[in-house]
Design a protein around this motif. Structure first.
Motif, PDB file in Angstrom:
ATOM      1  N   GLY A 127       0.785  -1.213   0.000  1.00 60.51           N
ATOM      2  CA  GLY A 127       0.000   0.000   0.000  1.00 60.51           C
ATOM      3  C   GLY A 127       0.828   1.279   0.000  1.00 60.51           C
ATOM      4  O   GLY A 127       2.015   1.282   0.335  1.00 60.51           O
ATOM      5  N   ILE A 128       0.161   2.364  -0.379  1.00 61.98           N
ATOM      6  CA  ILE A 128       0.771   3.691  -0.323  1.00 61.98           C
ATOM      7  C   ILE A 128      -0.013   4.560   0.657  1.00 61.98           C
ATOM      8  O   ILE A 128      -1.165   4.268   0.984  1.00 61.98           O
ATOM      9  CB  ILE A 128       0.802   4.379  -1.706  1.00 61.98           C
ATOM     10  CG1 ILE A 128      -0.610   4.467  -2.302  1.00 61.98           C
ATOM     11  CG2 ILE A 128       1.749   3.650  -2.643  1.00 61.98           C
ATOM     12  CD1 ILE A 128      -0.685   5.311  -3.569  1.00 61.98           C
ATOM     13  N   GLN A 129       0.632   5.614   1.132  1.00 56.91           N
ATOM     14  CA  GLN A 129      -0.041   6.557   2.020  1.00 56.91           C
ATOM     15  C   GLN A 129      -1.093   7.343   1.233  1.00 56.91           C
ATOM     16  O   GLN A 129      -0.974   7.494   0.012  1.00 56.91           O
ATOM     17  CB  GLN A 129       0.990   7.505   2.635  1.00 56.91           C
ATOM     18  CG  GLN A 129       1.980   6.812   3.551  1.00 56.91           C
ATOM     19  CD  GLN A 129       3.004   7.771   4.138  1.00 56.91           C
ATOM     20  OE1 GLN A 129       2.866   8.990   4.052  1.00 56.91           O
ATOM     21  NE2 GLN A 129       4.055   7.217   4.735  1.00 56.91           N
ATOM     22  N   PRO A 130      -2.138   7.823   1.906  1.00 53.61           N
ATOM     23  CA  PRO A 130      -3.170   8.592   1.197  1.00 53.61           C
ATOM     24  C   PRO A 130      -2.554   9.774   0.444  1.00 53.61           C
ATOM     25  O   PRO A 130      -1.646  10.436   0.947  1.00 53.61           O
ATOM     26  CB  PRO A 130      -4.085   9.070   2.322  1.00 53.61           C
ATOM     27  CG  PRO A 130      -3.877   8.082   3.434  1.00 53.61           C
ATOM     28  CD  PRO A 130      -2.432   7.686   3.347  1.00 53.61           C
ATOM     29  N   ILE A 131      -3.058  10.019  -0.763  1.00 53.72           N
ATOM     30  CA  ILE A 131      -2.538  11.154  -1.528  1.00 53.72           C
ATOM     31  C   ILE A 131      -3.041  12.453  -0.898  1.00 53.72           C
ATOM     32  O   ILE A 131      -4.090  12.501  -0.256  1.00 53.72           O
ATOM     33  CB  ILE A 131      -2.935  11.075  -3.012  1.00 53.72           C
ATOM     34  CG1 ILE A 131      -4.458  11.029  -3.187  1.00 53.72           C
ATOM     35  CG2 ILE A 131      -2.283   9.847  -3.663  1.00 53.72           C
ATOM     36  CD1 ILE A 131      -4.898  11.091  -4.638  1.00 53.72           C
ATOM     37  N   GLN A 167      -4.867   1.485  -8.573  1.00 49.57           N
ATOM     38  CA  GLN A 167      -5.913   0.587  -8.087  1.00 49.57           C
ATOM     39  C   GLN A 167      -6.791   1.233  -7.015  1.00 49.57           C
ATOM     40  O   GLN A 167      -7.817   0.669  -6.630  1.00 49.57           O
ATOM     41  CB  GLN A 167      -5.277  -0.683  -7.512  1.00 49.57           C
ATOM     42  CG  GLN A 167      -4.638  -1.583  -8.545  1.00 49.57           C
ATOM     43  CD  GLN A 167      -3.922  -2.772  -7.913  1.00 49.57           C
ATOM     44  OE1 GLN A 167      -4.142  -3.106  -6.761  1.00 49.57           O
ATOM     45  NE2 GLN A 167      -3.065  -3.417  -8.685  1.00 49.57           N
ATOM     46  N   SER A 168      -6.417   2.415  -6.548  1.00 43.98           N
ATOM     47  CA  SER A 168      -7.106   3.033  -5.412  1.00 43.98           C
ATOM     48  C   SER A 168      -8.378   3.761  -5.844  1.00 43.98           C
ATOM     49  O   SER A 168      -8.512   4.210  -6.980  1.00 43.98           O
ATOM     50  CB  SER A 168      -6.175   4.025  -4.706  1.00 43.98           C
ATOM     51  OG  SER A 168      -5.934   5.158  -5.537  1.00 43.98           O
ATOM     52  N   GLU A 169      -9.295   3.879  -4.911  1.00 47.81           N
ATOM     53  CA  GLU A 169     -10.518   4.636  -5.156  1.00 47.81           C
ATOM     54  C   GLU A 169     -10.198   6.106  -5.375  1.00 47.81           C
ATOM     55  O   GLU A 169     -10.850   6.785  -6.187  1.00 47.81           O
ATOM     56  CB  GLU A 169     -11.477   4.481  -3.960  1.00 47.81           C
ATOM     57  CG  GLU A 169     -12.793   5.221  -4.126  1.00 47.81           C
ATOM     58  CD  GLU A 169     -13.581   4.789  -5.352  1.00 47.81           C
ATOM     59  OE1 GLU A 169     -14.284   5.657  -5.936  1.00 47.81           O
ATOM     60  OE2 GLU A 169     -13.511   3.607  -5.729  1.00 47.81           O
ATOM     61  N   ALA A 170      -9.182   6.618  -4.676  1.00 45.14           N
ATOM     62  CA  ALA A 170      -8.779   8.014  -4.856  1.00 45.14           C
ATOM     63  C   ALA A 170      -8.362   8.281  -6.302  1.00 45.14           C
ATOM     64  O   ALA A 170      -8.713   9.317  -6.875  1.00 45.14           O
ATOM     65  CB  ALA A 170      -7.642   8.345  -3.898  1.00 45.14           C
ATOM     66  N   ALA A 171      -7.616   7.340  -6.889  1.00 43.84           N
ATOM     67  CA  ALA A 171      -7.189   7.515  -8.280  1.00 43.84           C
ATOM     68  C   ALA A 171      -8.388   7.499  -9.212  1.00 43.84           C
ATOM     69  O   ALA A 171      -8.455   8.285 -10.166  1.00 43.84           O
ATOM     70  CB  ALA A 171      -6.197   6.417  -8.671  1.00 43.84           C
TER      71      ALA A 171
END
Length: 306
Positions: free
Chosen positions: A69-73, A104-108
């Protein structure tokens, strides 16, 4: 007075090389556009220089698109941007894990929906499968890919393998008496500022259909037919080994390290022993399937998704 166009740059870099490429591409646009940078940050950072075993142990999840995982943008996903530049590196013929985690993130999906996207790659030399995966992610997010720029190491294949592994494991990028500098050549980075003009024109005129042809006219994507053949063989091997290794456990699991070591040894053997053989078979295919390979090259140099 018209507002300045807004550009968002999403990127991940370990060594700083990709950020330098980004800066050179965008330098002529300073003062002409508002540029926001979003650096992707893994929850658990990837090391640099790499430990050898850890480097090869990263392959299965990279190829299988199951990244850490990555930290929230930080950027507002509802913010308006005229262009999003997605800058990334291929790892093991796939997008780097932080890039895949972002896509793959919802943010993207919220951020990229309906946006014009330009991909910008810094790569050793093989990037086709990685870009195909990225194109699929962008399509799923409802983004519109309008251009692609690929900067590669133009050293001979085996030389670039040696220099990139020296850089990855020892942190040594500089040229030696016997080896060139690792990574994308300095002149390629410096002259990448030439791509700013068509980007600026597209932003001003809102004529995105012309952007990629203009970039191609500036050699934004150069591709040798034999790399299409070699990468096709390479990704099949990576998929086999990814499945074989991950069957014995997750990233870093002691139970799979024997298989990682086996893969590590055979990969190096394959690169240095089988690459010349693969090159010969590729040349045979080039002669037998010229038209088909020409169509493949044209496809991969483009931005459409089949």
């Amino acid at each position: 007075m018209n507002e300045r166009p807004k550009i968002l740059v999403v990127y991940y870099t370990q060594t700083g090389q990709l950020k330098r490429i980004i800066d050179h591409v965008l330098a002529p646009l300073e003062g002409k556009a508002d540029i926001t940078f979003e650096q992707l940050v893994p929850v658990t950072p990837f090391p640099f220089p790499w430990g050898k075993q850890q480097f090869y142990d990263t392959m299965p999840e990279t190829v299988q698109s199951t990244p850490r995982g990555i930290q929230p943008i930080k950027v507002d996903v509802n913010a308006s941007f005229d262009l999003v530049i997605l800058a990334y590196q291929p790892w093991f013929l796939s997008p780097s894990q932080p890039t895949a985690a972002f896509l793959q993130s919802e943010a993207a999906r919220q951020l990229l929906k309906g946006k014009k996207v330009l991909t910008l790659l810094g790569s050793r030399n093989m990037w086709l499968n990685a870009q195909e995966k990225v194109k699929n992610y962008l399509h799923q997010a409802g983004a519109d890919l309008v251009g692609n720029i690929v900067l590669v190491d133009k050293s001979p294949n085996l030389i670039s393998v040696i220099t990139i592994l020296r850089w990855a494991f020892k942190g040594k990028k500089e040229a030696t008496r016997f080896l060139p500098q690792a990574g994308v050549q300095e002149n390629e980075i410096i002259t990448s500022s030439r791509f700013a003009a068509p980007i600026e024109s597209a932003l001003q005129q809102r004529r995105w259909d012309d952007l990629h042809p203009q970039l191609l006219s500036l050699d934004a994507v150069e591709l040798l037919p034999n790399l299409v053949v070699l990468e096709g063989k390479g990704i099949k091997a990576f998929r086999f080994w990814a499945k074989f290794i991950s069957a014995k456990g997750g990233p870093g699991a002691a139970s799979r390290q024997g298989r990682v070591s086996m893969y590590r040894g055979l990969l190096l053997l394959g690169i240095f022993v089988l690459t010349p053989i693969s090159l010969i078979t590729s040349l045979i295919q080039l002669n037998l399937k010229k038209n088909q390979l020409r169509r493949e090259v044209d496809y991969y140099k483009g931005i459409s998704l089949r």
